[in-house]
Design an enzyme around this catalytic site. Structure first.
Site, PDB file in Angstrom:
ATOM      1  CG  ASP A  10      20.429  -0.265  34.523  1.00 30.65           C
ATOM      2  OD1 ASP A  10      21.456   0.612  34.268  1.00 30.65           O
ATOM      3  OD2 ASP A  10      20.588  -1.312  34.315  1.00 30.65           O
ATOM      4  CG  LEU A  11      20.113   1.409  28.385  1.00 30.06           C
ATOM      5  CD1 LEU A  11      18.377   1.817  27.636  1.00 30.06           C
ATOM      6  CD2 LEU A  11      21.098   2.398  27.457  1.00 30.06           C
ATOM      7  CG  ASP A  12      23.343  -1.739  29.229  1.00 26.69           C
ATOM      8  OD1 ASP A  12      23.211  -1.811  27.906  1.00 26.69           O
ATOM      9  OD2 ASP A  12      24.129  -0.778  29.776  1.00 26.69           O
ATOM     10  CB  THR A  18      23.064  -4.048  25.981  1.00 34.97           C
ATOM     11  OG1 THR A  18      22.422  -3.757  27.308  1.00 34.97           O
ATOM     12  CG2 THR A  18      22.153  -3.397  24.676  1.00 34.97           C
ATOM     13  N   GLY A  47      26.278  -3.485  35.439  1.00 35.59           N
ATOM     14  CA  GLY A  47      26.090  -2.246  36.212  1.00 35.59           C
ATOM     15  C   GLY A  47      27.301  -1.437  36.444  1.00 35.59           C
ATOM     16  CB  ALA A 116      27.308   2.681  34.491  1.00 35.74           C
ATOM     17  CE  LYS A 146      23.565   2.513  37.565  1.00 32.97           C
ATOM     18  NZ  LYS A 146      22.879   1.626  36.542  1.00 32.97           N
TER      19      LYS A 146
HETATM   20  C1  G6P Z   1      26.134  -0.710  32.069  1.00 29.85           C
HETATM   21  C2  G6P Z   1      26.143  -2.375  31.865  1.00 29.85           C
HETATM   22  C3  G6P Z   1      27.888  -2.493  32.140  1.00 29.85           C
HETATM   23  C4  G6P Z   1      28.578  -1.790  31.382  1.00 29.85           C
HETATM   24  C5  G6P Z   1      28.501  -0.221  31.663  1.00 29.85           C
HETATM   25  C6  G6P Z   1      29.340   0.730  30.820  1.00 29.85           C
HETATM   26  O1  G6P Z   1      25.990  -0.468  33.357  1.00 29.85           O
HETATM   27  O2  G6P Z   1      25.573  -3.005  32.683  1.00 29.85           O
HETATM   28  O3  G6P Z   1      28.091  -4.160  31.933  1.00 29.85           O
HETATM   29  O4  G6P Z   1      30.021  -2.188  31.659  1.00 29.85           O
HETATM   30  O5  G6P Z   1      27.201   0.173  31.480  1.00 29.85           O
HETATM   31  O6  G6P Z   1      29.067   0.682  29.504  1.00 29.85           O
HETATM   32  P1  G6P Z   1      29.701   1.334  28.162  1.00 29.85           P
HETATM   33  O7  G6P Z   1      28.771   1.184  27.163  1.00 29.85           O
HETATM   34  O8  G6P Z   1      30.005   2.715  28.769  1.00 29.85           O
HETATM   35  O9  G6P Z   1      30.971   0.522  27.958  1.00 29.85           O
HETATM   36 MG    MG Z   2      21.740  -2.830  34.011  1.00 32.57          MG
END
Ligand code: G6P
Ligand code: MG
Length: 222
Positions: A10-12, A18, A47, A116, A146
């Protein structure tokens, strides 16, 4: 020789922190809408996709909006979020991440992103980490949020690996559930009290290496 064929990140909250920027951008929107939004509330957004996040916020504020208004506000939040992430630097890569990615590469284990976020490409570019991944599955290529397993299944497909041979690294409750729904082993990043369903929990990638991964795959029969 390890059985693990791919590690999906996962990234964030796993590679970069972030969540803070998401919070600041949502906070600005909720102030404009007169909704009281706290850091605790922000946990529920981890997420979760952008539109679902907005739905949760409107539910907290007991506010109903029509679709076009919602699109407008989501776009506004995203423009503020982009202001933050466009200033990110490689120093923001969380500790231990690059070391682990290099170890995986040397061991011939595939690496992929499963996030996501539609802003994944911009973040990967800003922090200069794109070349470390064999594939990027993100909010631009999947539509089901997710805990739906779509993004992780897609990542496994993109690197050409059997999904039962993948280990996922995730910091969100919804993300851990998505990994389990994909039939993958999940290493939670955060607190074991929160990520109760993860196979194994660590506080950050600095606590992970090949030897530990080997123990995990043995313990969980991968
Ligand atoms: C990640 C983060 C979420 C965020 C989602 C969509 O899953 O954990 O907090 O809402 O990405 O991100 P975006 O950059 O597309 O708004
Ligand atoms: Mg995350």
């Amino acid at each position: 020789m390890m059985n693990t064929a791919a590690c999906i990140f996962d990234l964030d909250g796993v590679i970069v922190d972030t969540a803070r920027y998401h919070f600041l951008a949502w906070k600005r929107l909720t102030e404009q809408l007169g909704i009281n939004f706290t850091e605790d509330d922000n946990e529920r957004l981890k997420g979760v996709s952008r539109m679902t996040s907005l739905d949760i916020i409107l539910e907290i504020g007991n506010l109903k909006l029509d679709e076009s208004r919602k699109m407008e506000y989501a776009a506004l939040k995203n423009s503020w979020y982009i202001d933050y992430i466009s200033k990110m630097t490689p120093e923001e890569i969380l500790p231990g991440c690059l070391e682990l990615l290099k170890e995986l590469k040397n061991a011939n284990i595939r690496t992929a992103i499963g996030s996501a976020s539609k802003n994944t490409p911009m973040i990967l570019d800003r922090i200069g980490i794109r070349e470390f991944f064999d594939a990027v599955a993100d909010g631009n290529v999947v539509s089901k949020a997710k805990p739906n397993p779509e993004v992780f299944i897609k990542a496994a497909e993109m690197v050409g690996v059997d999904r039962r041979k993948c280990i996922v690294f995730e910091d969100a409750v919804a993300g851990v559930q998505a990994a389990l729904n994909a039939g993958m082993i999940c290493v939670g990043i955060g607190s074991p009290d929160v990520l109760t369903k993860a196979h194994f929990v660590i506080s950050g990638l600095k606590e992970m290496n090949l030897t530990k991964l080997l123990t995990i795959e043995k313990e969980f029969g991968l």
